[in-house]
Scaffold this motif. Structure first.
Motif, PDB file in Angstrom:
ATOM      1  N   GLN A  24     -71.188  20.228  -4.422  1.00 25.15           N
ATOM      2  CA  GLN A  24     -70.907  21.647  -4.616  1.00 25.15           C
ATOM      3  C   GLN A  24     -70.852  21.963  -6.106  1.00 25.15           C
ATOM      4  OE1 GLN A  24     -67.224  23.127  -2.928  1.00 25.15           O
ATOM      5  NE2 GLN A  24     -68.045  25.207  -2.762  1.00 25.15           N
ATOM      6  N   VAL A  25     -71.862  22.653  -6.554  1.00 26.60           N
ATOM      7  CA  VAL A  25     -71.915  23.104  -7.934  1.00 26.60           C
ATOM      8  C   VAL A  25     -71.096  24.382  -8.046  1.00 26.60           C
ATOM      9  CG1 VAL A  25     -73.460  23.934  -9.738  1.00 26.60           C
ATOM     10  CG2 VAL A  25     -74.182  22.060  -8.267  1.00 26.60           C
ATOM     11  N   LEU A  26     -70.478  24.595  -9.194  1.00 25.03           N
ATOM     12  CA  LEU A  26     -69.610  25.745  -9.395  1.00 25.03           C
ATOM     13  C   LEU A  26     -70.321  27.044  -9.021  1.00 25.03           C
ATOM     14  CD1 LEU A  26     -66.705  25.974 -10.428  1.00 25.03           C
ATOM     15  CD2 LEU A  26     -67.639  26.616 -12.662  1.00 25.03           C
ATOM     16  N   GLY A  27     -69.682  27.821  -8.173  1.00 24.01           N
ATOM     17  CA  GLY A  27     -70.212  29.119  -7.786  1.00 24.01           C
ATOM     18  C   GLY A  27     -71.166  29.089  -6.610  1.00 24.01           C
ATOM     19  N   GLN A  28     -71.351  27.913  -6.020  1.00 21.33           N
ATOM     20  CA  GLN A  28     -72.264  27.799  -4.891  1.00 21.33           C
ATOM     21  C   GLN A  28     -71.572  27.127  -3.707  1.00 21.33           C
ATOM     22  OE1 GLN A  28     -76.006  25.986  -5.862  1.00 21.33           O
ATOM     23  NE2 GLN A  28     -76.203  27.075  -7.804  1.00 21.33           N
ATOM     24  N   GLY A  29     -72.221  27.200  -2.554  1.00 17.97           N
ATOM     25  CA  GLY A  29     -71.720  26.493  -1.393  1.00 17.97           C
ATOM     26  C   GLY A  29     -72.123  25.026  -1.447  1.00 17.97           C
ATOM     27  N   PRO A  30     -71.453  24.189  -0.681  1.00 21.17           N
ATOM     28  CA  PRO A  30     -71.798  22.761  -0.665  1.00 21.17           C
ATOM     29  C   PRO A  30     -73.219  22.540  -0.159  1.00 21.17           C
ATOM     30  CG  PRO A  30     -69.643  23.146   0.330  1.00 21.17           C
ATOM     31  CD  PRO A  30     -70.282  24.482   0.149  1.00 21.17           C
ATOM     32  N   GLN A  31     -73.894  21.557  -0.765  1.00 18.47           N
ATOM     33  CA  GLN A  31     -75.248  21.187  -0.360  1.00 18.47           C
ATOM     34  C   GLN A  31     -75.228  19.785   0.250  1.00 18.47           C
ATOM     35  OE1 GLN A  31     -77.994  23.414  -0.618  1.00 18.47           O
ATOM     36  NE2 GLN A  31     -76.211  24.716  -0.969  1.00 18.47           N
ATOM     37  N   PHE A  32     -75.835  19.629   1.396  1.00 16.50           N
ATOM     38  CA  PHE A  32     -75.851  18.364   2.127  1.00 16.50           C
ATOM     39  C   PHE A  32     -76.642  17.302   1.375  1.00 16.50           C
ATOM     40  CE2 PHE A  32     -75.861  15.611   5.719  1.00 16.50           C
ATOM     41  CZ  PHE A  32     -77.143  15.098   5.847  1.00 16.50           C
ATOM     42  N   ILE A  33     -76.020  16.110   1.239  1.00 15.41           N
ATOM     43  CA  ILE A  33     -76.703  15.000   0.576  1.00 15.41           C
ATOM     44  C   ILE A  33     -77.103  13.927   1.590  1.00 15.41           C
ATOM     45  CG2 ILE A  33     -76.649  13.324  -1.302  1.00 15.41           C
ATOM     46  CD1 ILE A  33     -74.270  14.781  -2.492  1.00 15.41           C
ATOM     47  N   PHE A  34     -76.099  13.379   2.305  1.00  7.06           N
ATOM     48  CA  PHE A  34     -76.341  12.292   3.260  1.00  7.06           C
ATOM     49  C   PHE A  34     -75.428  12.432   4.470  1.00  7.06           C
ATOM     50  CE2 PHE A  34     -79.066   9.464   1.011  1.00  7.06           C
ATOM     51  CZ  PHE A  34     -78.652   9.406  -0.318  1.00  7.06           C
ATOM     52  N   GLN A  35     -75.861  11.833   5.582  1.00  5.53           N
ATOM     53  CA  GLN A  35     -74.987  11.645   6.723  1.00  5.53           C
ATOM     54  C   GLN A  35     -75.162  10.229   7.233  1.00  5.53           C
ATOM     55  OE1 GLN A  35     -75.767  11.540  10.358  1.00  5.53           O
ATOM     56  NE2 GLN A  35     -73.624  11.548  10.978  1.00  5.53           N
ATOM     57  N   TYR A  36     -74.038   9.571   7.507  1.00  2.00           N
ATOM     58  CA  TYR A  36     -74.049   8.222   8.055  1.00  2.00           C
ATOM     59  C   TYR A  36     -73.280   8.211   9.365  1.00  2.00           C
ATOM     60  CZ  TYR A  36     -76.148   5.902   4.076  1.00  2.00           C
ATOM     61  OH  TYR A  36     -77.044   5.475   3.133  1.00  2.00           O
ATOM     62  N   TYR A  37     -73.823   7.464  10.307  1.00  2.00           N
ATOM     63  CA  TYR A  37     -73.162   7.299  11.596  1.00  2.00           C
ATOM     64  C   TYR A  37     -73.362   5.868  12.039  1.00  2.00           C
ATOM     65  CZ  TYR A  37     -71.867   7.951  16.482  1.00  2.00           C
ATOM     66  OH  TYR A  37     -71.268   7.846  17.705  1.00  2.00           O
ATOM     67  N   GLU A  38     -72.275   5.232  12.384  1.00  2.00           N
ATOM     68  CA  GLU A  38     -72.334   3.820  12.781  1.00  2.00           C
ATOM     69  C   GLU A  38     -73.082   2.976  11.748  1.00  2.00           C
ATOM     70  OE1 GLU A  38     -70.712   2.285  14.895  1.00  2.00           O
ATOM     71  OE2 GLU A  38     -70.392   3.427  16.718  1.00  2.00           O
ATOM     72  N   LYS A  39     -72.763   3.229  10.502  1.00  2.00           N
ATOM     73  CA  LYS A  39     -73.248   2.454   9.356  1.00  2.00           C
ATOM     74  C   LYS A  39     -74.725   2.638   9.039  1.00  2.00           C
ATOM     75  CE  LYS A  39     -71.507  -1.140  11.402  1.00  2.00           C
ATOM     76  NZ  LYS A  39     -70.643  -0.489  12.432  1.00  2.00           N
ATOM     77  N   GLU A  40     -75.371   3.573   9.696  1.00  2.00           N
ATOM     78  CA  GLU A  40     -76.780   3.828   9.409  1.00  2.00           C
ATOM     79  C   GLU A  40     -76.975   5.239   8.878  1.00  2.00           C
ATOM     80  OE1 GLU A  40     -78.779   0.936  12.843  1.00  2.00           O
ATOM     81  OE2 GLU A  40     -79.578   2.933  12.426  1.00  2.00           O
ATOM     82  N   GLU A  41     -77.898   5.383   7.945  1.00  2.00           N
ATOM     83  CA  GLU A  41     -78.226   6.710   7.425  1.00  2.00           C
ATOM     84  C   GLU A  41     -78.963   7.496   8.509  1.00  2.00           C
ATOM     85  OE1 GLU A  41     -80.111   7.040   3.479  1.00  2.00           O
ATOM     86  OE2 GLU A  41     -81.478   8.475   4.423  1.00  2.00           O
ATOM     87  N   ARG A  42     -78.442   8.660   8.820  1.00  2.00           N
ATOM     88  CA  ARG A  42     -79.031   9.482   9.889  1.00  2.00           C
ATOM     89  C   ARG A  42     -79.596  10.790   9.355  1.00  2.00           C
ATOM     90  NH1 ARG A  42     -78.684   6.711  14.963  1.00  2.00           N
ATOM     91  NH2 ARG A  42     -77.014   5.169  14.710  1.00  2.00           N
ATOM     92  N   GLY A  43     -79.280  11.115   8.119  1.00  2.00           N
ATOM     93  CA  GLY A  43     -79.787  12.351   7.554  1.00  2.00           C
ATOM     94  C   GLY A  43     -79.719  12.304   6.038  1.00  2.00           C
ATOM     95  N   ARG A  44     -80.701  12.956   5.409  1.00  2.00           N
ATOM     96  CA  ARG A  44     -80.740  12.991   3.947  1.00  2.00           C
ATOM     97  C   ARG A  44     -81.173  14.387   3.519  1.00  2.00           C
ATOM     98  NH1 ARG A  44     -82.491   9.690  -0.829  1.00  2.00           N
ATOM     99  NH2 ARG A  44     -81.817   7.842   0.298  1.00  2.00           N
ATOM    100  N   GLY A  45     -80.478  14.926   2.555  1.00  2.00           N
ATOM    101  CA  GLY A  45     -80.836  16.231   2.018  1.00  2.00           C
ATOM    102  C   GLY A  45     -81.863  16.104   0.915  1.00  2.00           C
ATOM    103  N   ASN A  46     -82.148  17.213   0.272  1.00  2.00           N
ATOM    104  CA  ASN A  46     -83.178  17.258  -0.764  1.00  2.00           C
ATOM    105  C   ASN A  46     -82.604  16.846  -2.116  1.00  2.00           C
ATOM    106  OD1 ASN A  46     -85.637  17.738  -1.971  1.00  2.00           O
ATOM    107  ND2 ASN A  46     -85.244  19.910  -2.281  1.00  2.00           N
ATOM    108  N   PHE A  47     -82.317  15.567  -2.257  1.00  2.00           N
ATOM    109  CA  PHE A  47     -81.780  15.011  -3.488  1.00  2.00           C
ATOM    110  C   PHE A  47     -82.650  13.837  -3.931  1.00  2.00           C
ATOM    111  CE2 PHE A  47     -77.717  16.996  -4.490  1.00  2.00           C
ATOM    112  CZ  PHE A  47     -77.521  17.775  -3.372  1.00  2.00           C
ATOM    113  N   PRO A  48     -82.720  13.614  -5.253  1.00  2.00           N
ATOM    114  CA  PRO A  48     -83.584  12.532  -5.752  1.00  2.00           C
ATOM    115  C   PRO A  48     -83.055  11.158  -5.367  1.00  2.00           C
ATOM    116  CG  PRO A  48     -82.301  13.503  -7.543  1.00  2.00           C
ATOM    117  CD  PRO A  48     -82.073  14.375  -6.349  1.00  2.00           C
TER     118      PRO A  48
END
Lengths: 114, 110
Positions: A37-61
């Protein structure tokens, strides 16, 4: 009962350095997500993990990476820090991954890159 | 990518006044969640709306979901200083991935 806990709460890093942020989910929660969450903005999704595995990734380098441990805690790593990485990093946990599972956020880790 | 717009960006009112904030999208929401974030804290879930035309009440807060499920509003009656915060809307399709709007910053002064 403890909520989502994050550490450290505040930290200052220099450009080019690396940082590791830590998150402990609510007991029994197996799903952990990370947001920026950058100042003045809403939170932006980076990653999601479930049962130790990556299940989702946002638009980040690829400088951003994460992992989840057997106890469901999680770490977010950011390499080669840029000034623009200065933000509040939020961790969130939920029991599962369905829309019926409430998502609980921690208070975040404030990262300042100078 | 679903474009999400929240308005107004900022709202400052006196205690006791009413206010409404809006959340609009170019796409249909499968479900939509509203959160409030207070300074120094993470967002806290207020409500989830799923059905078009749905109205949910949470004390002095009233949430409406548009019939076409492309828009939603949050109305606060007789605002109090404790209502101060950043109000965020986010469609949610599961898997921990919320797509937040930029939020509406609400300030209620005594």
């Amino acid at each position: 009962d403890a909520g989502v806990t994050q550490s450290p709460t505040h930290l200052i890093k220099t450009r080019g350095q690396q940082v590791t942020l830590r998150c402990s989910p609510i007991s029994g929660h197996k799903s952990v997500s990370w947001y920026q969450q950058v100042l003045g903005q809403g939170p932006q999704f980076i990653f999601q993990y479930y049962e130790k595995e990556e299940r989702g990734r946002g638009n980040f380098p690829d400088r951003f990476s994460a992992r989840q441990f057997p106890n469901y805690s999680s770490e977010l790593n950011v390499n080669a820090l840029l000034l623009g990485d200065s933000a509040l990093y939020l961790c969130a946990s939920s029991l599962g991954t369905s829309t019926g599972n409430t998502i609980y956020f921690g208070e975040g880790s404030w990262l300042t890159v100078v | 990518t679903q474009l999400l717009e929240q308005s107004p960006q900022f709202l400052s009112i006196q205690e006791g006044e009413n206010l409404t904030v809006y959340c609009n999208s170019s796409s249909v929401f499968s479900s939509l969640q509203w959160y409030r974030q207070e300074p120094g804290e993470g967002p806290v879930l207020l409500v989830t709306v799923v059905t078009g035309g749905e109205v949910k009440k949470l004390k002095r807060l009233t949430f409406q979901f548009g019939d076409a499920r492309k828009d939603s509003s949050l109305h606060i009656t007789a605002a109090q200083p404790g209502d101060t915060g950043l109000y965020l809307c986010a469609p949610y399709g599961g898997w921990g991935k919320l797509q937040f709007g930029a939020g509406t910053q609400v300030v209620v002064t005594p």
